[in-house]
Design a protein around this motif. Structure first.
Motif, PDB file in Angstrom:
ATOM      1  N   GLN A  17       0.824  -1.218   0.000  1.00  0.00           N
ATOM      2  CA  GLN A  17       0.000   0.000   0.000  1.00  0.00           C
ATOM      3  C   GLN A  17       0.860   1.271   0.000  1.00  0.00           C
ATOM      4  O   GLN A  17       0.357   2.368  -0.240  1.00  0.00           O
ATOM      5  N   THR A  18       2.166   1.134   0.223  1.00  0.00           N
ATOM      6  CA  THR A  18       3.050   2.307   0.215  1.00  0.00           C
ATOM      7  C   THR A  18       3.424   2.763  -1.192  1.00  0.00           C
ATOM      8  O   THR A  18       3.945   3.864  -1.356  1.00  0.00           O
ATOM      9  N   ILE A  19       3.155   1.945  -2.185  1.00  0.00           N
ATOM     10  CA  ILE A  19       3.510   2.313  -3.564  1.00  0.00           C
ATOM     11  C   ILE A  19       2.907   3.659  -3.938  1.00  0.00           C
ATOM     12  O   ILE A  19       3.564   4.505  -4.547  1.00  0.00           O
ATOM     13  N   SER A  20       1.674   3.910  -3.548  1.00  0.00           N
ATOM     14  CA  SER A  20       1.016   5.179  -3.892  1.00  0.00           C
ATOM     15  C   SER A  20       1.728   6.367  -3.240  1.00  0.00           C
ATOM     16  O   SER A  20       1.798   7.448  -3.832  1.00  0.00           O
ATOM     17  N   VAL A  21       2.266   6.189  -2.053  1.00  0.00           N
ATOM     18  CA  VAL A  21       3.003   7.267  -1.388  1.00  0.00           C
ATOM     19  C   VAL A  21       4.309   7.539  -2.124  1.00  0.00           C
ATOM     20  O   VAL A  21       4.644   8.701  -2.398  1.00  0.00           O
ATOM     21  N   PHE A  22       5.042   6.483  -2.458  1.00  0.00           N
ATOM     22  CA  PHE A  22       6.272   6.679  -3.217  1.00  0.00           C
ATOM     23  C   PHE A  22       5.983   7.413  -4.522  1.00  0.00           C
ATOM     24  O   PHE A  22       6.697   8.345  -4.899  1.00  0.00           O
ATOM     25  N   LYS A  23       4.928   7.012  -5.217  1.00  0.00           N
ATOM     26  CA  LYS A  23       4.574   7.667  -6.484  1.00  0.00           C
ATOM     27  C   LYS A  23       4.191   9.129  -6.271  1.00  0.00           C
ATOM     28  O   LYS A  23       4.537   9.990  -7.078  1.00  0.00           O
ATOM     29  N   LYS A  24       3.479   9.417  -5.179  1.00  0.00           N
ATOM     30  CA  LYS A  24       3.087  10.798  -4.866  1.00  0.00           C
ATOM     31  C   LYS A  24       4.308  11.702  -4.765  1.00  0.00           C
ATOM     32  O   LYS A  24       4.276  12.856  -5.157  1.00  0.00           O
ATOM     33  N   PHE A  25       5.399  11.149  -4.236  1.00  0.00           N
ATOM     34  CA  PHE A  25       6.629  11.909  -4.064  1.00  0.00           C
ATOM     35  C   PHE A  25       7.540  11.834  -5.285  1.00  0.00           C
ATOM     36  O   PHE A  25       8.680  12.295  -5.246  1.00  0.00           O
ATOM     37  N   GLY A  26       7.056  11.222  -6.363  1.00  0.00           N
ATOM     38  CA  GLY A  26       7.829  11.154  -7.599  1.00  0.00           C
ATOM     39  C   GLY A  26       8.840  10.022  -7.635  1.00  0.00           C
ATOM     40  O   GLY A  26       9.761  10.037  -8.448  1.00  0.00           O
ATOM     41  N   LEU A  27       8.665   9.049  -6.758  1.00  0.00           N
ATOM     42  CA  LEU A  27       9.558   7.900  -6.724  1.00  0.00           C
ATOM     43  C   LEU A  27       8.794   6.682  -7.247  1.00  0.00           C
ATOM     44  O   LEU A  27       7.969   6.115  -6.542  1.00  0.00           O
ATOM     45  N   SER A  56       6.909  10.075   7.216  1.00  0.00           N
ATOM     46  CA  SER A  56       5.657  10.352   7.917  1.00  0.00           C
ATOM     47  C   SER A  56       4.468   9.789   7.143  1.00  0.00           C
ATOM     48  O   SER A  56       3.605   9.112   7.705  1.00  0.00           O
ATOM     49  N   GLU A  57       4.433  10.058   5.858  1.00  0.00           N
ATOM     50  CA  GLU A  57       3.312   9.576   5.047  1.00  0.00           C
ATOM     51  C   GLU A  57       3.336   8.056   4.873  1.00  0.00           C
ATOM     52  O   GLU A  57       2.292   7.415   4.891  1.00  0.00           O
ATOM     53  N   LEU A  58       4.523   7.497   4.728  1.00  0.00           N
ATOM     54  CA  LEU A  58       4.612   6.033   4.619  1.00  0.00           C
ATOM     55  C   LEU A  58       4.089   5.365   5.886  1.00  0.00           C
ATOM     56  O   LEU A  58       3.320   4.408   5.818  1.00  0.00           O
ATOM     57  N   ASN A  59       4.484   5.896   7.040  1.00  0.00           N
ATOM     58  CA  ASN A  59       4.036   5.308   8.301  1.00  0.00           C
ATOM     59  C   ASN A  59       2.550   5.524   8.542  1.00  0.00           C
ATOM     60  O   ASN A  59       1.887   4.673   9.148  1.00  0.00           O
ATOM     61  N   GLN A  60       2.003   6.625   8.066  1.00  0.00           N
ATOM     62  CA  GLN A  60       0.559   6.840   8.175  1.00  0.00           C
ATOM     63  C   GLN A  60      -0.195   5.787   7.381  1.00  0.00           C
ATOM     64  O   GLN A  60      -1.198   5.250   7.831  1.00  0.00           O
ATOM     65  N   VAL A  61       0.292   5.504   6.191  1.00  0.00           N
ATOM     66  CA  VAL A  61      -0.383   4.527   5.319  1.00  0.00           C
ATOM     67  C   VAL A  61      -0.366   3.132   5.939  1.00  0.00           C
ATOM     68  O   VAL A  61      -1.371   2.441   5.911  1.00  0.00           O
ATOM     69  N   ILE A  62       0.758   2.725   6.512  1.00  0.00           N
ATOM     70  CA  ILE A  62       0.805   1.372   7.068  1.00  0.00           C
ATOM     71  C   ILE A  62       0.058   1.257   8.389  1.00  0.00           C
ATOM     72  O   ILE A  62      -0.335   0.174   8.777  1.00  0.00           O
ATOM     73  N   SER A  63      -0.174   2.393   9.043  1.00  0.00           N
ATOM     74  CA  SER A  63      -0.921   2.346  10.298  1.00  0.00           C
ATOM     75  C   SER A  63      -2.432   2.451  10.059  1.00  0.00           C
ATOM     76  O   SER A  63      -3.214   2.315  10.989  1.00  0.00           O
ATOM     77  N   GLY A  64      -2.802   2.726   8.806  1.00  0.00           N
ATOM     78  CA  GLY A  64      -4.220   2.803   8.458  1.00  0.00           C
ATOM     79  C   GLY A  64      -4.835   4.165   8.673  1.00  0.00           C
ATOM     80  O   GLY A  64      -6.042   4.326   8.612  1.00  0.00           O
ATOM     81  N   ASN A  65      -4.003   5.181   8.899  1.00  0.00           N
ATOM     82  CA  ASN A  65      -4.528   6.550   9.107  1.00  0.00           C
ATOM     83  C   ASN A  65      -4.502   7.366   7.843  1.00  0.00           C
ATOM     84  O   ASN A  65      -3.758   7.241   6.987  1.00  0.00           O
TER      85      ASN A  65
END
Length: 65
Positions: A17-27, A56-65
């Protein structure tokens, strides 16, 4: 919890589920072979991304927030 020392590949394997966060940051790390060996901090620095904000955003995603 995700830390800056963890490899990007490890994070994506454990928490897809972190893939979307990496993509958001251009990675587009899920498509990069280097992700298996590169730590989050290194990837963030190469792409001029604030590592603390990314973590911060990666950890939010894995915690379900």
């Amino acid at each position: 919890m995700i830390s800056k020392e963890m490899t990007i590949g490890e994070i994506i394997r454990r928490h897809p589920q972190t893939i979307s966060v990496f993509k958001k940051f251009g990675l587009d790390c899920n498509e990069c072979q280097i992700a298996q060996f590169e730590a989050v901090e290194g990837g963030a620095n190469v792409h001029h991304v604030d590592v603390d904000e990314l973590l911060s955003e990666l950890n939010q995603v894995i915690s379900g927030n």
